[in-house]
Design a protein around this motif. Structure first.
Motif, PDB file in Angstrom:
ATOM      1  N   GLU A  73       0.827  -1.211   0.000  1.00  0.00           N
ATOM      2  CA  GLU A  73       0.000   0.000   0.000  1.00  0.00           C
ATOM      3  C   GLU A  73       0.859   1.257   0.000  1.00  0.00           C
ATOM      4  N   ASN A  74       1.981   1.202   0.711  1.00  0.00           N
ATOM      5  CA  ASN A  74       2.858   2.373   0.809  1.00  0.00           C
ATOM      6  C   ASN A  74       3.829   2.491  -0.354  1.00  0.00           C
ATOM      7  N   ASP A  89      13.732   1.207   8.138  1.00  0.00           N
ATOM      8  CA  ASP A  89      12.858   2.022   8.988  1.00  0.00           C
ATOM      9  C   ASP A  89      11.410   1.960   8.519  1.00  0.00           C
ATOM     10  N   ALA A  90      11.202   2.012   7.201  1.00  0.00           N
ATOM     11  CA  ALA A  90       9.839   1.979   6.665  1.00  0.00           C
ATOM     12  C   ALA A  90       9.185   0.629   6.940  1.00  0.00           C
ATOM     13  N   VAL A  95       5.777  -3.180  10.427  1.00  0.00           N
ATOM     14  CA  VAL A  95       5.771  -4.313  11.358  1.00  0.00           C
ATOM     15  C   VAL A  95       5.095  -3.923  12.666  1.00  0.00           C
ATOM     16  N   LYS A  96       5.443  -2.761  13.186  1.00  0.00           N
ATOM     17  CA  LYS A  96       4.852  -2.318  14.457  1.00  0.00           C
ATOM     18  C   LYS A  96       3.350  -2.110  14.306  1.00  0.00           C
ATOM     19  N   ASP A 144      23.121  -6.049   5.266  1.00  0.00           N
ATOM     20  CA  ASP A 144      22.738  -5.664   6.620  1.00  0.00           C
ATOM     21  C   ASP A 144      21.220  -5.801   6.751  1.00  0.00           C
ATOM     22  N   LEU A 145      20.764  -6.655   7.665  1.00  0.00           N
ATOM     23  CA  LEU A 145      19.337  -6.881   7.837  1.00  0.00           C
ATOM     24  C   LEU A 145      18.670  -5.814   8.699  1.00  0.00           C
ATOM     25  N   LEU A 146      19.452  -4.869   9.171  1.00  0.00           N
ATOM     26  CA  LEU A 146      18.959  -3.687   9.878  1.00  0.00           C
ATOM     27  C   LEU A 146      18.145  -4.053  11.119  1.00  0.00           C
TER      28      LEU A 146
END
Length: 437
Positions: A73-74, A89-90, A95-96, A144-146
């Motif tokens: 959607e984003n 971050d996105a 996830v949150k 990097d899986l961040l």
């Protein structure tokens, strides 16, 4: 009447499980698909039933489809490395949001108390919180899986306190670091580590397939850890969810969890069918084989009576009183399957003729067709040979062919040991069969 009779039979057969599960800890894990597609409504009914029976429950939910939908959607890129999400971050924001929404939906469904439904009268309290400490997975294969992490610690003591208060504990696939960071975790990692840290009695995964496939048409009903490892090493075309969950079942069972179950999320009532029937509907993984062949003890008298009394009523076995069985219990072997006496046999020595009688060989109807009779016979023969007997004999009215197929030959009462001849019942006219050991 037929349906009622079937229900009564099933309910009675479920009684040992009802008694055995009270106070036990079950960890149940399911993907976000179950919530997204409305399947959690039925699962909530079954969870309510288990909770009412005194089972201590920890639920772990996934959020993958909900996160995917929000990323799409984003217009945010969806990135995976070897099956692991790269959580920037996105993605972490999605996830949150997804975890919070799914958790609230599950809590709402577990709070239902509508009359004339399985949730009527339910008084379920759900506990969530920061029970999971996580750490970053870091760089894998140069990527990097961040914010993707792995479980570092489960606060088992805090979870047990909630379970002691009869709460259901609900864990999301999110963990927190001591520095306040938030990490996206995998459902199977949280479930496995929670089951291990809690020393759970069962770890249950609800997945896409029915269980671990056997030959393409059926599934494995039960596997030991070693057998499960062999399947992973040997089979190249296992379903994707089996490749995720079977290694977790192995890990859990090798680290103290008593049982792991892999069952279908698509089958209504699969959880109850797996837990409260002997055959189950999925794949059970155990640290060691379920069957144990051992000498009987006085505690087995009730189980042995349950096996032989129906056969006594049919005239297949000679009637034995509880008192006689208790006196002769040291003559008996029992085959135990998952804590239930599934079969028995007795060996009566006649040392003066170097012979022994095999008596009271019986297998529960629920376990027939699995070769349990052969296991009991083989063990009786081994014990007879070890004791120095040269012959094994049996008296039977119904199973002559079964014994003949296993090396016994027709004999007569005249060839029985003298003490046995004196006890032979000519009205019963039992066939006498003998086998050289």
């Amino acid at each position: 009447m037929k349906d009622t009779t079937h229900f009564v039979h099933w309910f009675r057969s479920a009684a040992p499980y009802i008694h055995g599960f009270r106070g036990k800890t079950f960890v149940i894990a399911f993907g976000g698909e179950l919530v997204a597609e409305g399947g959690f409504v039925q699962l909530a009914h079954d969870v309510n039933l288990l909770n009412s029976l005194g089972v201590r429950l920890v639920l772990i939910h996934g959020v993958r489809p909900q996160v995917e939908a929000r990323l799409t959607e984003n217009g945010t890129a969806i990135r995976y490395v070897n099956g692991l999400r790269v959580t920037d971050d996105a993605a972490l924001a999605c996830v949150k949001e997804a975890a919070g929404t799914v958790r609230v939906e599950i809590e709402a469904l577990l709070s239902l108390g509508i009359a004339n439904t399985p949730m009527a009268g339910a008084d379920i309290r759900v506990a969530s919180g920061n029970f999971v400490t996580a750490q970053p997975l870091g760089v894998r294969d140069g990527v990097d899986l961040l914010h993707t992490g792995e479980v570092r610690k489960i606060d088992a003591a805090a979870i047990r306190r909630r379970l002691d208060q009869h709460d259901i504990v609900l864990l999301s696939p999110i963990g927190y670091s001591p520095t306040g960071e938030i990490f996206n975790l995998s459902l199977e990692d949280v479930a496995t580590q929670a089951a291990v840290e809690l020393a759970a009695d069962k770890l249950i995964f609800l997945m896409e397939t029915e269980g671990v496939p056997d030959d393409g048409q059926t599934i494995h009903n039960a596997l030991t850890v070693n057998e499960a490892r062999q399947i992973l090493d040997r089979e190249a075309q296992l379903p994707e969810d089996v490749t995720y969950y079977l290694p977790c079942a192995i890990t859990a069972c090798t680290q103290g969890v008593k049982r792991a179950h892999l069952i279908s999320r698509h089958r209504d009532g699969a959880l109850l069918s797996e837990l409260f029937t002997r055959e189950g509907v999925g794949t059970l993984v155990t640290p060691a084989p379920l069957e144990t062949l051992r000498p009987a003890t006085i505690d087995d008298v009730g189980g042995i009576l349950g096996l032989i009394e129906p056969l006594e009523r049919e005239g297949i076995l000679v009637r034995r009183s509880r008192e006689l069985l208790e006196i002769e219990i040291d003559r008996f072997l029992v085959l135990e399957s998952d804590g239930v006496v599934a079969g028995c046999a007795a060996l009566y020595p006649f040392p003066e003729e170097e012979a022994a009688e095999l008596a009271c060989l019986a297998v529960s109807r629920d376990f027939r067709g699995r070769g349990f009779g052969d296991l009991l016979l083989d063990e009786a023969e081994k014990r007879g040979r070890k004791a120095g007997f040269k012959h094994l004999f049996v008296l039977t009215t119904r199973t002559e062919h079964w014994f003949e197929e296993r090396g016994f030959v027709d004999s007569s009462p005249d060839h029985l040991p003298k003490r046995k001849q004196a006890l032979y019942n000519y009205k019963r006219k039992s066939k006498v069969l003998q086998k050289t050991l």
